[in-house]
Design a protein around this motif. Structure first.
Motif, PDB file in Angstrom:
ATOM      1  N   LEU A  85       0.218  15.558  -5.564  1.00 46.81           N
ATOM      2  CA  LEU A  85       0.778  16.387  -4.844  1.00 46.81           C
ATOM      3  C   LEU A  85       1.748  17.293  -6.266  1.00 46.81           C
ATOM      4  N   GLY A  86       2.181  16.400  -7.704  1.00 49.05           N
ATOM      5  CA  GLY A  86       2.776  16.964  -8.868  1.00 49.05           C
ATOM      6  C   GLY A  86       4.105  16.907  -8.123  1.00 49.05           C
ATOM      7  N   ASP A  87       4.273  16.242  -7.184  1.00 49.98           N
ATOM      8  CA  ASP A  87       5.961  16.354  -6.482  1.00 49.98           C
ATOM      9  C   ASP A  87       6.394  15.008  -6.328  1.00 49.98           C
ATOM     10  N   CYS A  89       0.599  -1.405  -0.001  1.00 48.36           N
ATOM     11  CA  CYS A  89      -0.496   0.034   0.159  1.00 48.36           C
ATOM     12  C   CYS A  89       0.809   1.434  -0.236  1.00 48.36           C
ATOM     13  N   VAL A  90       2.251   1.448   0.966  1.00 48.41           N
ATOM     14  CA  VAL A  90       2.929   2.620   0.625  1.00 48.41           C
ATOM     15  C   VAL A  90       3.192   2.911  -0.611  1.00 48.41           C
ATOM     16  N   PHE A  91       3.571   1.711  -1.817  1.00 48.02           N
ATOM     17  CA  PHE A  91       4.234   1.447  -3.114  1.00 48.02           C
ATOM     18  C   PHE A  91       2.727   2.083  -3.831  1.00 48.02           C
ATOM     19  N   ASN A  92       2.425   2.041  -3.752  1.00 46.53           N
ATOM     20  CA  ASN A  92       0.428   2.798  -4.507  1.00 46.53           C
ATOM     21  C   ASN A  92       0.234   3.516  -4.199  1.00 46.53           C
ATOM     22  N   HIS A  93       0.266   3.817  -3.504  1.00 52.18           N
ATOM     23  CA  HIS A  93      -0.481   5.278  -2.432  1.00 52.18           C
ATOM     24  C   HIS A  93       0.649   6.523  -2.233  1.00 52.18           C
ATOM     25  N   THR A  94       2.432   5.966  -2.502  1.00 49.67           N
ATOM     26  CA  THR A  94       3.296   7.054  -2.982  1.00 49.67           C
ATOM     27  C   THR A  94       2.748   7.833  -3.917  1.00 49.67           C
ATOM     28  N   GLN A  95       2.730   6.608  -5.099  1.00 51.73           N
ATOM     29  CA  GLN A  95       2.661   6.977  -6.393  1.00 51.73           C
ATOM     30  C   GLN A  95       1.614   7.879  -6.646  1.00 51.73           C
ATOM     31  N   ALA A  96       0.568   7.594  -6.203  1.00 48.11           N
ATOM     32  CA  ALA A  96      -1.448   8.395  -5.931  1.00 48.11           C
ATOM     33  C   ALA A  96      -0.787   9.843  -4.617  1.00 48.11           C
ATOM     34  N   PHE A 147       4.162  -1.095  -9.988  1.00 46.70           N
ATOM     35  CA  PHE A 147       5.049   0.135  -9.014  1.00 46.70           C
ATOM     36  C   PHE A 147       6.500   0.558  -9.464  1.00 46.70           C
ATOM     37  N   PHE A 148       7.298  -0.836  -9.884  1.00 46.07           N
ATOM     38  CA  PHE A 148       8.539  -0.496  -9.994  1.00 46.07           C
ATOM     39  C   PHE A 148       9.030   0.182 -11.812  1.00 46.07           C
ATOM     40  N   ALA A 149       8.063   0.056 -12.191  1.00 44.43           N
ATOM     41  CA  ALA A 149       7.861   0.502 -13.373  1.00 44.43           C
ATOM     42  C   ALA A 149       7.363   2.209 -13.699  1.00 44.43           C
ATOM     43  N   GLY A 150       7.475   2.925 -12.679  1.00 44.75           N
ATOM     44  CA  GLY A 150       6.841   3.635 -12.179  1.00 44.75           C
ATOM     45  C   GLY A 150       4.904   4.582 -12.395  1.00 44.75           C
ATOM     46  N   ARG A 151       4.695   3.622 -13.281  1.00 49.37           N
ATOM     47  CA  ARG A 151       3.732   3.457 -13.876  1.00 49.37           C
ATOM     48  C   ARG A 151       2.353   4.150 -12.365  1.00 49.37           C
ATOM     49  N   ASP A 152       1.100   4.540 -12.779  1.00 53.83           N
ATOM     50  CA  ASP A 152       0.133   4.635 -11.521  1.00 53.83           C
ATOM     51  C   ASP A 152      -0.892   3.671 -12.170  1.00 53.83           C
TER      52      ASP A 152
END
Length: 213
Positions: free
Chosen positions: A119-121, A107-114, A204-209
């Motif tokens: 945030l745009g950051d 969930c950290v991986f998932n929602h950090t991307q979100a 997650f590791f490919a940088g995809r939301d």
């Protein structure tokens, strides 16, 4: 029907990097899609239409189809922007801090991307996930993060003053209740995900939301 991965095989996957690609999605495997009930098959179809794949958390929970259905229904209602008393950034902050406090890597991986998206950051989102105490947060952000962490680690320590602190920062009683509800929801989802040892998706590791609103 699903198959249970033998315990010895699971252990070998964790110990031998050469077979890491064979690591199971979860401790109970995943169900046969052709045998999913219609209400859960439609959720699979919806995720494929929106995101291009079925995330591992959904496949793992669908070993008991109604568990997946209940969680998705609750989540979609809870994160519906038009119903919420919080901003998308506030909701995702609560999700990340709660999941980090629980040690739920999925969930950290998932929602950090979100969180990064709203945030745009990306760097700020990742720093919050690594430890919000070391990030210079706005007063509202800090209060949300601190309450979410305490609800997760020691719910009994929360008192009237903690809730009134959020009220003093401009949150309504409805919004404060929603803060508690979102953190409580992620405590529920985190525990399922951790206990089933759900494997993070390659996306997650490919940088995809993996999710958007």
């Amino acid at each position: 029907m699903s198959t249970l991965a033998p315990e010895a095989t699971v252990s070998a996957h964790h110990l031998n990097p050469a077979v890491i690609d064979a690591e199971p999605v979860s401790r109970f495997g995943t169900p046969d899609e052709s045998r999913l009930p219609p209400h859960v098959a439609e959720i699979y179809a919806k995720f494929r239409r929106q995101y291009g794949f079925v995330p591992n958390w959904l496949a793992a929970l669908a070993i008991n189809p109604d568990t997946a259905y209940r969680l998705v229904t609750f989540y979609e209602h809870l994160f519906e922007p038009h119903r919420s008393h919080l901003t998308a950034a506030e909701r995702e902050l609560i999700a990340v801090v709660t999941s980090a406090a629980n040690g739920c890597s999925y969930c950290v991986f998932n929602h950090t991307q979100a969180l990064a998206k709203v945030l745009g950051d990306t760097v700020r989102a990742q720093r919050i996930a690594q430890g919000f105490h070391h990030v210079r947060l706005a007063p509202k952000e800090a209060a949300l993060a601190e309450l979410s962490e305490r609800l997760t680690r020691d719910a009994g320590s929360i008192g009237e003053a903690d809730l009134q602190n959020l009220r003093a920062l401009g949150f309504t009683s409805q919004a404060v209740t929603e803060v508690l509800e979102i953190s409580a929801f992620f405590n529920y989802a985190n525990r399922l995900t951790i206990a089933l040892n759900v494997l993070p998706d390659n996306e997650f590791f490919a940088g995809r939301d993996v999710r958007t609103e």
